[in-house]
Design an enzyme around this catalytic site. Structure first.
Site, PDB file in Angstrom:
ATOM      1  N   CYS A  55      -8.395 -14.345 -41.287  1.00 14.57           N
ATOM      2  CA  CYS A  55      -9.189 -15.365 -40.588  1.00 14.57           C
ATOM      3  C   CYS A  55     -10.517 -14.781 -40.111  1.00 14.57           C
ATOM      4  O   CYS A  55     -10.548 -13.900 -39.238  1.00 14.57           O
ATOM      5  CB  CYS A  55      -8.376 -15.918 -39.421  1.00 14.57           C
ATOM      6  SG  CYS A  55      -9.333 -16.838 -38.215  1.00 14.57           S
ATOM      7  N   CYS A  58     -11.328 -15.373 -36.369  1.00 10.55           N
ATOM      8  CA  CYS A  58     -10.463 -14.501 -35.560  1.00 10.55           C
ATOM      9  C   CYS A  58     -11.139 -13.145 -35.353  1.00 10.55           C
ATOM     10  O   CYS A  58     -11.169 -12.592 -34.247  1.00 10.55           O
ATOM     11  CB  CYS A  58      -9.109 -14.295 -36.229  1.00 10.55           C
ATOM     12  SG  CYS A  58      -8.144 -15.799 -36.497  1.00 10.55           S
TER      13      CYS A  58
END
Length: 320
Positions: A55, A58
């Site tokens: 991600c 993230c």
């Protein structure tokens, strides 16, 4: 000499980098159960950053947002923070909360119950606003909800241990009862619907005994008023005095009636309503019924804000 200077500079830079790395959010290497214990000890909320290794947002949150000093100071003061990989140790969490977006942020209370959910990329200033909103929601949550707001604990949740005195002068402890338990909340002996329902529950006593199940009635009223419940219903079940509404709060069934409703009760019932409980706030439990397994987990509930609607005896027996 030059070499010594270079090493000294590199050493100081290393110290500076380590100091800066400690300024942001302090993510602890604990599992959720350990975090809950610590949150209870320190009276904090729990923040979980649920991420994946693939991600991009993230990674940006970890690099740009979480190291912020102001953000770190706020979160470290108010939260126990966990950094959990959703595809490894966080698989069960992702399933429980039906997570499909990353990063996902779970804000839990000290018992592990969800206070707020959020997801997506935030810069430090934006995420600080999110943190403040969660804290405000927690503080508002400490107030007794209205009847329209109260929701009750849900199936699958585990109830912490509690103790209370019954009408026989004995102490009931939930953790010591290694059997299924049916808990019935009543409003008090002044409520004709409660009395009629408690009286009807006696009809299923043989079936409950055959299924190794106990039934316990939870009343917010003091012992002298519980004696009136016993007299009116002739029940042989244990009736617990929920002093200071602790049990009702554990099940999230406690609410504050509207002012006009309180005025009506006080006018027609007098001391039977106003002086019968731990305080004179007028707070009452929803007339809910819960079934717990041997491990204190809720396996069924009947929760209806309308005090005239109670769990049917047939439905209770079907769940055992």
């Amino acid at each position: 000499m030059f070499t010594k200077i270079i090493y000294t500079v590199l050493f100081l830079v290393g110290i500076s980098f380590n100091a800066q790395s400690k300024d942001g959010i302090n993510f602890q290497t604990k599992n959720l159960e350990e975090a809950k214990k610590l949150a209870q000890q320190e009276n904090k909320l729990i923040f979980i950053d649920l991420y994946t290794t693939w991600c991009g947002p993230c990674k940006l949150m970890k690099k740009n947002t979480f190291p912020d000093a102001e953000l770190g100071a706020f979160f470290n003061k108010n939260f126990i923070s966990l950094y959990i990989d959703a595809e490894k140790e966080g698989v069960d969490l992702a399933k429980k909360f039906k997570i499909v977006n990353y990063p996902s942020f779970l804000f839990l209370d000290k018992n592990g119950e969800l206070v707020q959910y959020d997801y997506g990329y935030y810069n430090a200033k934006q995420f600080l606003t999110v943190g403040y909103s969660v804290l405000e929601k927690r503080n508002l949550g400490n107030k007794t909800p209205t009847l329209a707001e109260v929701k009750g604990k849900l199936v699958g949740e585990t109830i912490p241990d509690f103790t209370a005195q019954n009408q026989f002068g004995n102490t009931f402890s939930l953790s010591q009862e290694k059997k299924k338990t049916v808990l019935v909340f009543i409003r008090g002996q002044w409520c004709p619907y409660c009395n009629k329902y408690v009286e009807s529950l006696q009809n299923i006593a043989p079936e409950l005994e055959s299924k190794n199940t106990q039934l316990v009635i939870i009343s917010p009223e003091k012992p002298e008023f519980i004696a009136k419940t016993i007299d009116k219903t002739k029940t042989s079940y244990s009736v617990l005095y929920d002093e200071n509404y602790k049990i009702a709060e554990l099940f999230d069934v406690l609410y504050i009636p509207e002012r006009k409703t309180l005025d009506l009760y006080e006018k027609h019932l007098g001391d039977d309503f106003k002086k019968s409980r731990s305080d004179e706030t007028g707070r009452l439990p929803v007339s809910a019924t819960y079934i717990l397994d041997e491990n204190q987990k809720i396996i069924w509930r009947h929760f209806n804000p309308d005090y005239k609607v109670r769990a049917s005896l047939e439905d209770i027996l079907k769940q055992l």
